[in-house]
Design a protein around this motif. Structure first.
Motif, mmCIF file in Angstrom:
data_model
loop_
_atom_site.group_PDB
_atom_site.id
_atom_site.type_symbol
_atom_site.label_atom_id
_atom_site.label_comp_id
_atom_site.label_asym_id
_atom_site.label_seq_id
_atom_site.Cartn_x
_atom_site.Cartn_y
_atom_site.Cartn_z
ATOM 1 N N GLY A 179 10.582 -4.240 1.779
ATOM 2 C CA GLY A 179 10.989 -2.860 1.570
ATOM 3 C C GLY A 179 9.886 -1.916 1.985
ATOM 4 N N SER A 180 10.156 -0.630 1.858
ATOM 5 C CA SER A 180 9.239 0.371 2.389
ATOM 6 C C SER A 180 7.913 0.409 1.631
ATOM 7 C CB SER A 180 9.894 1.749 2.363
ATOM 8 O OG SER A 180 10.272 2.086 1.043
ATOM 9 N N ASN A 181 7.864 -0.113 0.418
ATOM 10 C CA ASN A 181 6.614 -0.129 -0.333
ATOM 11 C C ASN A 181 5.902 -1.473 -0.271
ATOM 12 O OD1 ASN A 181 6.753 2.569 -1.196
ATOM 13 N ND2 ASN A 181 8.205 1.997 -2.789
ATOM 14 N N TYR A 182 6.349 -2.335 0.632
ATOM 15 C CA TYR A 182 5.727 -3.638 0.813
ATOM 16 C C TYR A 182 5.065 -3.701 2.186
ATOM 17 C CZ TYR A 182 8.354 -5.301 -3.229
ATOM 18 O OH TYR A 182 8.856 -5.465 -4.480
ATOM 19 N N GLN A 183 4.067 -4.562 2.282
ATOM 20 C CA GLN A 183 3.383 -4.737 3.558
ATOM 21 C C GLN A 183 4.248 -5.523 4.526
ATOM 22 O OE1 GLN A 183 0.674 -3.161 4.080
ATOM 23 N NE2 GLN A 183 0.261 -2.575 1.966
ATOM 24 N N LEU A 184 3.984 -5.309 5.807
ATOM 25 C CA LEU A 184 4.626 -6.122 6.834
ATOM 26 C C LEU A 184 3.986 -7.507 6.859
ATOM 27 C CD1 LEU A 184 5.080 -3.838 9.974
ATOM 28 C CD2 LEU A 184 6.854 -4.770 8.487
ATOM 29 N N ILE A 185 4.821 -8.526 7.027
ATOM 30 C CA ILE A 185 4.348 -9.897 7.220
ATOM 31 C C ILE A 185 4.635 -10.256 8.675
ATOM 32 C CG2 ILE A 185 4.448 -12.277 6.431
ATOM 33 C CD1 ILE A 185 3.508 -10.289 4.302
ATOM 34 N N TRP A 186 3.604 -10.751 9.362
ATOM 35 C CA TRP A 186 3.677 -10.916 10.809
ATOM 36 C C TRP A 186 3.779 -12.369 11.237
ATOM 37 C CZ3 TRP A 186 3.517 -6.651 14.085
ATOM 38 C CH2 TRP A 186 3.190 -5.428 13.471
ATOM 39 N N GLN B 33 -7.034 -7.015 11.659
ATOM 40 C CA GLN B 33 -7.892 -7.822 12.517
ATOM 41 C C GLN B 33 -6.996 -8.800 13.260
ATOM 42 O OE1 GLN B 33 -11.331 -9.299 10.451
ATOM 43 N NE2 GLN B 33 -11.767 -10.856 11.994
ATOM 44 N N GLN B 34 -7.222 -8.929 14.553
ATOM 45 C CA GLN B 34 -6.391 -9.818 15.356
ATOM 46 C C GLN B 34 -7.254 -10.683 16.251
ATOM 47 O OE1 GLN B 34 -3.891 -8.088 18.450
ATOM 48 N NE2 GLN B 34 -2.264 -9.558 18.014
ATOM 49 N N ASP B 35 -7.131 -12.004 16.115
ATOM 50 C CA ASP B 35 -7.794 -12.954 16.986
ATOM 51 C C ASP B 35 -6.754 -13.565 17.921
ATOM 52 O OD1 ASP B 35 -9.704 -13.721 14.135
ATOM 53 O OD2 ASP B 35 -10.456 -12.742 15.943
ATOM 54 N N PRO B 36 -7.169 -14.028 19.107
ATOM 55 C CA PRO B 36 -6.205 -14.546 20.095
ATOM 56 C C PRO B 36 -5.310 -15.632 19.529
ATOM 57 C CG PRO B 36 -8.382 -14.310 21.079
ATOM 58 C CD PRO B 36 -8.552 -14.055 19.609
ATOM 59 N N GLY B 37 -3.997 -15.474 19.732
ATOM 60 C CA GLY B 37 -3.036 -16.483 19.294
ATOM 61 C C GLY B 37 -2.786 -16.517 17.795
ATOM 62 N N MET B 38 -3.362 -15.561 17.083
ATOM 63 C CA MET B 38 -3.208 -15.556 15.616
ATOM 64 C C MET B 38 -2.448 -14.312 15.178
ATOM 65 S SD MET B 38 -4.785 -18.299 14.742
ATOM 66 C CE MET B 38 -5.052 -18.148 12.979
ATOM 67 N N GLU B 39 -1.840 -14.416 14.000
ATOM 68 C CA GLU B 39 -1.116 -13.253 13.494
ATOM 69 C C GLU B 39 -2.088 -12.158 13.068
ATOM 70 O OE1 GLU B 39 -1.165 -16.296 12.278
ATOM 71 O OE2 GLU B 39 -0.887 -16.351 10.099
ATOM 72 N N LEU B 40 -1.556 -10.956 12.944
ATOM 73 C CA LEU B 40 -2.365 -9.840 12.465
ATOM 74 C C LEU B 40 -2.698 -10.042 10.985
ATOM 75 C CD1 LEU B 40 -0.699 -8.627 14.951
ATOM 76 C CD2 LEU B 40 -1.199 -6.421 13.914
ATOM 77 N N HIS B 41 -3.952 -9.779 10.643
ATOM 78 C CA HIS B 41 -4.375 -9.890 9.254
ATOM 79 C C HIS B 41 -4.764 -8.509 8.733
ATOM 80 C CE1 HIS B 41 -4.268 -14.218 8.882
ATOM 81 N NE2 HIS B 41 -4.861 -14.319 10.056
ATOM 82 N N LEU B 42 -4.145 -8.094 7.651
ATOM 83 C CA LEU B 42 -4.417 -6.797 7.052
ATOM 84 C C LEU B 42 -5.747 -6.834 6.305
ATOM 85 C CD1 LEU B 42 -3.265 -3.946 6.414
ATOM 86 C CD2 LEU B 42 -2.298 -4.957 4.335
#
Lengths: 113, 111
Positions: B94-101, A36-45
């Protein structure tokens, strides 16, 4: 051409409706993700899957559900849409996990009125 | 405190200038570092990928990782109006971890 497809691109829907956002990839990737992505915010899984019949919830609490019956298909369902669900939803896939980057779809812009 | 910090901008630079985009992070276990470019109303696309420390160059783009300072950079040479987009950094253990953005930096190249 190998790619990842999301439909619909845009959706405006009333409160309380059930909706399904579609995501399909032609790359044979085992790992798929919903963000989920809101404007100006990081992507949230919000959900991820490492293979058929495997689904997990992400970091962001979500009232949505997902399924993974086929490798190429990873739909996201909202049973009862609310205005707080208004956002951009991005689907992604990866062949070997986070270390090798994700391929993203173009997203679904959802507006709940 | 967020694990990955990125200035949201917007950053406006004249065409032809060198652009510097940066992210800082707090988790010393991160080993994979990426930069994604996202155009308006599109999904992010992978631009650069670096494992551990060092530099990587691809055409006009150079990615740098300084693990001792927990700092990564993306440089764009001879910037073009078509480079106007939001640039997101992402990293993983690593490949088994989630990406942090990171939250993304909006870049505007002025003709």
């Amino acid at each position: 051409e190998a790619d990842i497809y999301q439909t619909p691109r845009y959706l405006v829907i009333g409160t309380g409706k059930k909706i399904t956002l579609e995501c399909s990839q032609t790359m044979g990737h085992d790992k798929m993700y919903w963000y989920q992505q809101d404007p100006g915010m990081e992507l949230h899984l919000i959900h991820y899957s490492y293979g058929v019949n495997s689904t997990e919830k992400g970091d962001l609490s979500s009232e949505s559900t997902v399924s993974r019956i086929r490798t190429e298909h990873f739909p996201l369902t909202l049973e009862s849409a609310r205005p707080s669900h208004t956002s951009q939803y991005l689907c992604a896939s990866s062949g070997q996990g986070a270390g090798y980057g994700y391929t993203f779809g173009s997203g679904t812009r959802l507006t709940v009125v | 405190q967020k694990e990955v910090e990125q200035d949201p901008g917007p950053l406006g630079v004249p065409e032809g200038a060198i652009v510097s985009l940066n992210c800082t992070y707090s988790n010393s276990a991160f080993q994979y570092f990426m930069w994604y470019r996202q155009y308006s109303r599109k999904g992010p696309e992978l631009l650069m990928y670096t494992y551990s420390s060092g530099n990587k160059e691809d055409g006009r783009f150079t990615a740098q990782v300084d693990k001792s300072s927990k700092y990564i950079s993306l440089f764009i040479r001879d910037s073009q109006p078509s480079d106007s987009a939001t640039y997101l950094c992402a990293m993983s253990q690593g490949s088994n971890y989630q990406l942090i953005w990171g939250a993304g930096t909006k870049l505007i190249i002025k003709p």
